[in-house]
Design an enzyme around this catalytic site. Structure first.
Site, mmCIF file in Angstrom:
data_model
loop_
_atom_site.group_PDB
_atom_site.id
_atom_site.type_symbol
_atom_site.label_atom_id
_atom_site.label_comp_id
_atom_site.label_asym_id
_atom_site.label_seq_id
_atom_site.Cartn_x
_atom_site.Cartn_y
_atom_site.Cartn_z
ATOM 1 N N ASP A 8 0.852 -1.182 0.000
ATOM 2 C CA ASP A 8 0.000 0.000 0.000
ATOM 3 C C ASP A 8 0.888 1.233 0.000
ATOM 4 O O ASP A 8 2.049 1.183 0.460
ATOM 5 C CB ASP A 8 -0.922 0.019 1.223
ATOM 6 C CG ASP A 8 -1.953 1.153 1.126
ATOM 7 O OD1 ASP A 8 -2.782 1.110 0.204
ATOM 8 O OD2 ASP A 8 -1.902 2.070 1.955
ATOM 9 N N GLU A 10 0.907 5.811 0.319
ATOM 10 C CA GLU A 10 0.241 7.090 0.529
ATOM 11 C C GLU A 10 0.936 8.100 -0.375
ATOM 12 O O GLU A 10 2.131 7.956 -0.687
ATOM 13 C CB GLU A 10 0.302 7.530 1.992
ATOM 14 C CG GLU A 10 -0.378 6.589 2.969
ATOM 15 C CD GLU A 10 -1.873 6.404 2.732
ATOM 16 O OE1 GLU A 10 -2.484 7.266 2.068
ATOM 17 O OE2 GLU A 10 -2.414 5.398 3.223
ATOM 18 N N HIS A 58 -4.430 10.949 5.310
ATOM 19 C CA HIS A 58 -3.341 10.254 6.003
ATOM 20 C C HIS A 58 -2.645 11.061 7.092
ATOM 21 O O HIS A 58 -1.916 10.501 7.917
ATOM 22 C CB HIS A 58 -2.303 9.744 5.005
ATOM 23 C CG HIS A 58 -1.807 10.789 4.040
ATOM 24 N ND1 HIS A 58 -1.159 11.934 4.423
ATOM 25 C CD2 HIS A 58 -1.855 10.834 2.682
ATOM 26 C CE1 HIS A 58 -0.824 12.635 3.364
ATOM 27 N NE2 HIS A 58 -1.247 11.999 2.283
ATOM 28 N N HIS A 154 -5.371 6.791 7.443
ATOM 29 C CA HIS A 154 -4.749 5.859 6.517
ATOM 30 C C HIS A 154 -3.239 5.869 6.738
ATOM 31 O O HIS A 154 -2.629 6.924 6.906
ATOM 32 C CB HIS A 154 -5.046 6.267 5.065
ATOM 33 C CG HIS A 154 -6.435 5.941 4.636
ATOM 34 N ND1 HIS A 154 -6.720 4.937 3.745
ATOM 35 C CD2 HIS A 154 -7.616 6.490 4.985
ATOM 36 C CE1 HIS A 154 -8.038 4.887 3.549
ATOM 37 N NE2 HIS A 154 -8.599 5.826 4.298
ATOM 38 N N ASP A 159 -2.383 -0.294 6.588
ATOM 39 C CA ASP A 159 -3.349 -0.681 5.564
ATOM 40 C C ASP A 159 -2.905 -1.938 4.831
ATOM 41 O O ASP A 159 -3.733 -2.766 4.441
ATOM 42 C CB ASP A 159 -3.551 0.465 4.563
ATOM 43 C CG ASP A 159 -4.458 1.558 5.120
ATOM 44 O OD1 ASP A 159 -4.888 1.430 6.282
ATOM 45 O OD2 ASP A 159 -4.734 2.530 4.394
#
Length: 241
Positions: A8, A10, A58, A154, A159
């Site tokens: 994952d 960001e 986030h 997040h 995640d």
């Protein structure tokens, strides 16, 4: 041994082609669909401002990211961790698009682009399994009873860990592949990390529990049966079953 990396990211925004950048990468290793405990996590200085919309998701600020390494400084460690494992990503085109954009910025040193066709997209899996339903990560966690109370914002690593649990549920629930359990997977990983030979999947070598004296008596017994004894059809070359 099936090795997969649940990944994952960001970002500063949603438009990789428009110049938005990666700011965090989180990876979780699976071996035969079991989390091994090995992870990769890195914050990255994007060299541009984080959008207000992304920050709301986030919570990673420009000030927090200012002293973090550049993508060029962490790409080798990231690629080494992933190796040739299959990637598992939710809404893969988004993350792969950002990763490939970062690769492209490296110029002559750029690694090969990630082939989207080779990535397992859990969003596609979820849509096939639950057509017409909400299939974002939160909805899937609610559907499968996966605890997300630690997730106030997040975060790439958290995640990825949650997605690993969702992925197993999409495959059919808690399981192991080819009978390899958690302890065996962890042992195999430890052996590989120490430079030894990996444990073959599905192969279990039974250690003899015979003492030297018992083995000697057994071999004497076999010798007394003669060369044509039927028993010899059921033992190996060294006389052990």
């Amino acid at each position: 041994m099936l090795r997969e990396i649940v990944l994952d990211t960001e970002t500063t925004g949603t438009d990789a082609k428009g110049g938005d950048r990666l700011i965090e990468i989180g990876c979780v290793e699976l071996v035969n669909h079991i989390q091994t405990g090995r992870t990769f996590h890195q914050y990255i200085n994007p060299q541009r401002a984080v959008s207000e919309g992304a920050f709301a998701v986030h919570g990673l600020s420009d000030a927090f990211l200012a002293d973090k390494p550049l993508f060029a400084d962490v790409v080798d460690a990231f690629r080494t961790f992933c190796g040739d494992a299959r990637l598992v990503i939710h809404n893969a085109p988004f993350d792969v698009g950002f990763l490939n954009a970062e690769f492209a910025r490296l110029g002559a040193a750029a690694p090969p682009a990630i082939d989207l066709e080779a990535v397992v997209d859990t969003l596609i899996m979820a849509r096939r399994k639950h057509p017409g339903a909400a299939n974002n990560l939160d909805a899937l966690c609610n559907r499968y009873g996966i605890d997300t109370t630690r997730r106030t914002k997040h975060g790439a690593l958290l995640d990825a860990q949650i997605l690993a649990e969702v992925y197993i549920e999409l495959l059919g629930g808690k399981q192991t592949s080819l009978g390899l359990g958690v302890a065996e997977v962890q042992e195999a990983v430890a052996v590989a990390e120490e430079g030894g030979e990996p444990v073959p999947v599905g192969v279990r070598t039974m250690r003899s529990r015979l003492t030297p004296e018992e083995r000697s008596r057994h071999e004497a017994f076999l010798a007394g049966l003669g060369a044509n004894a039927i028993w010899r059809d059921y033992v190996g070359e060294e006389g052990s079953a």
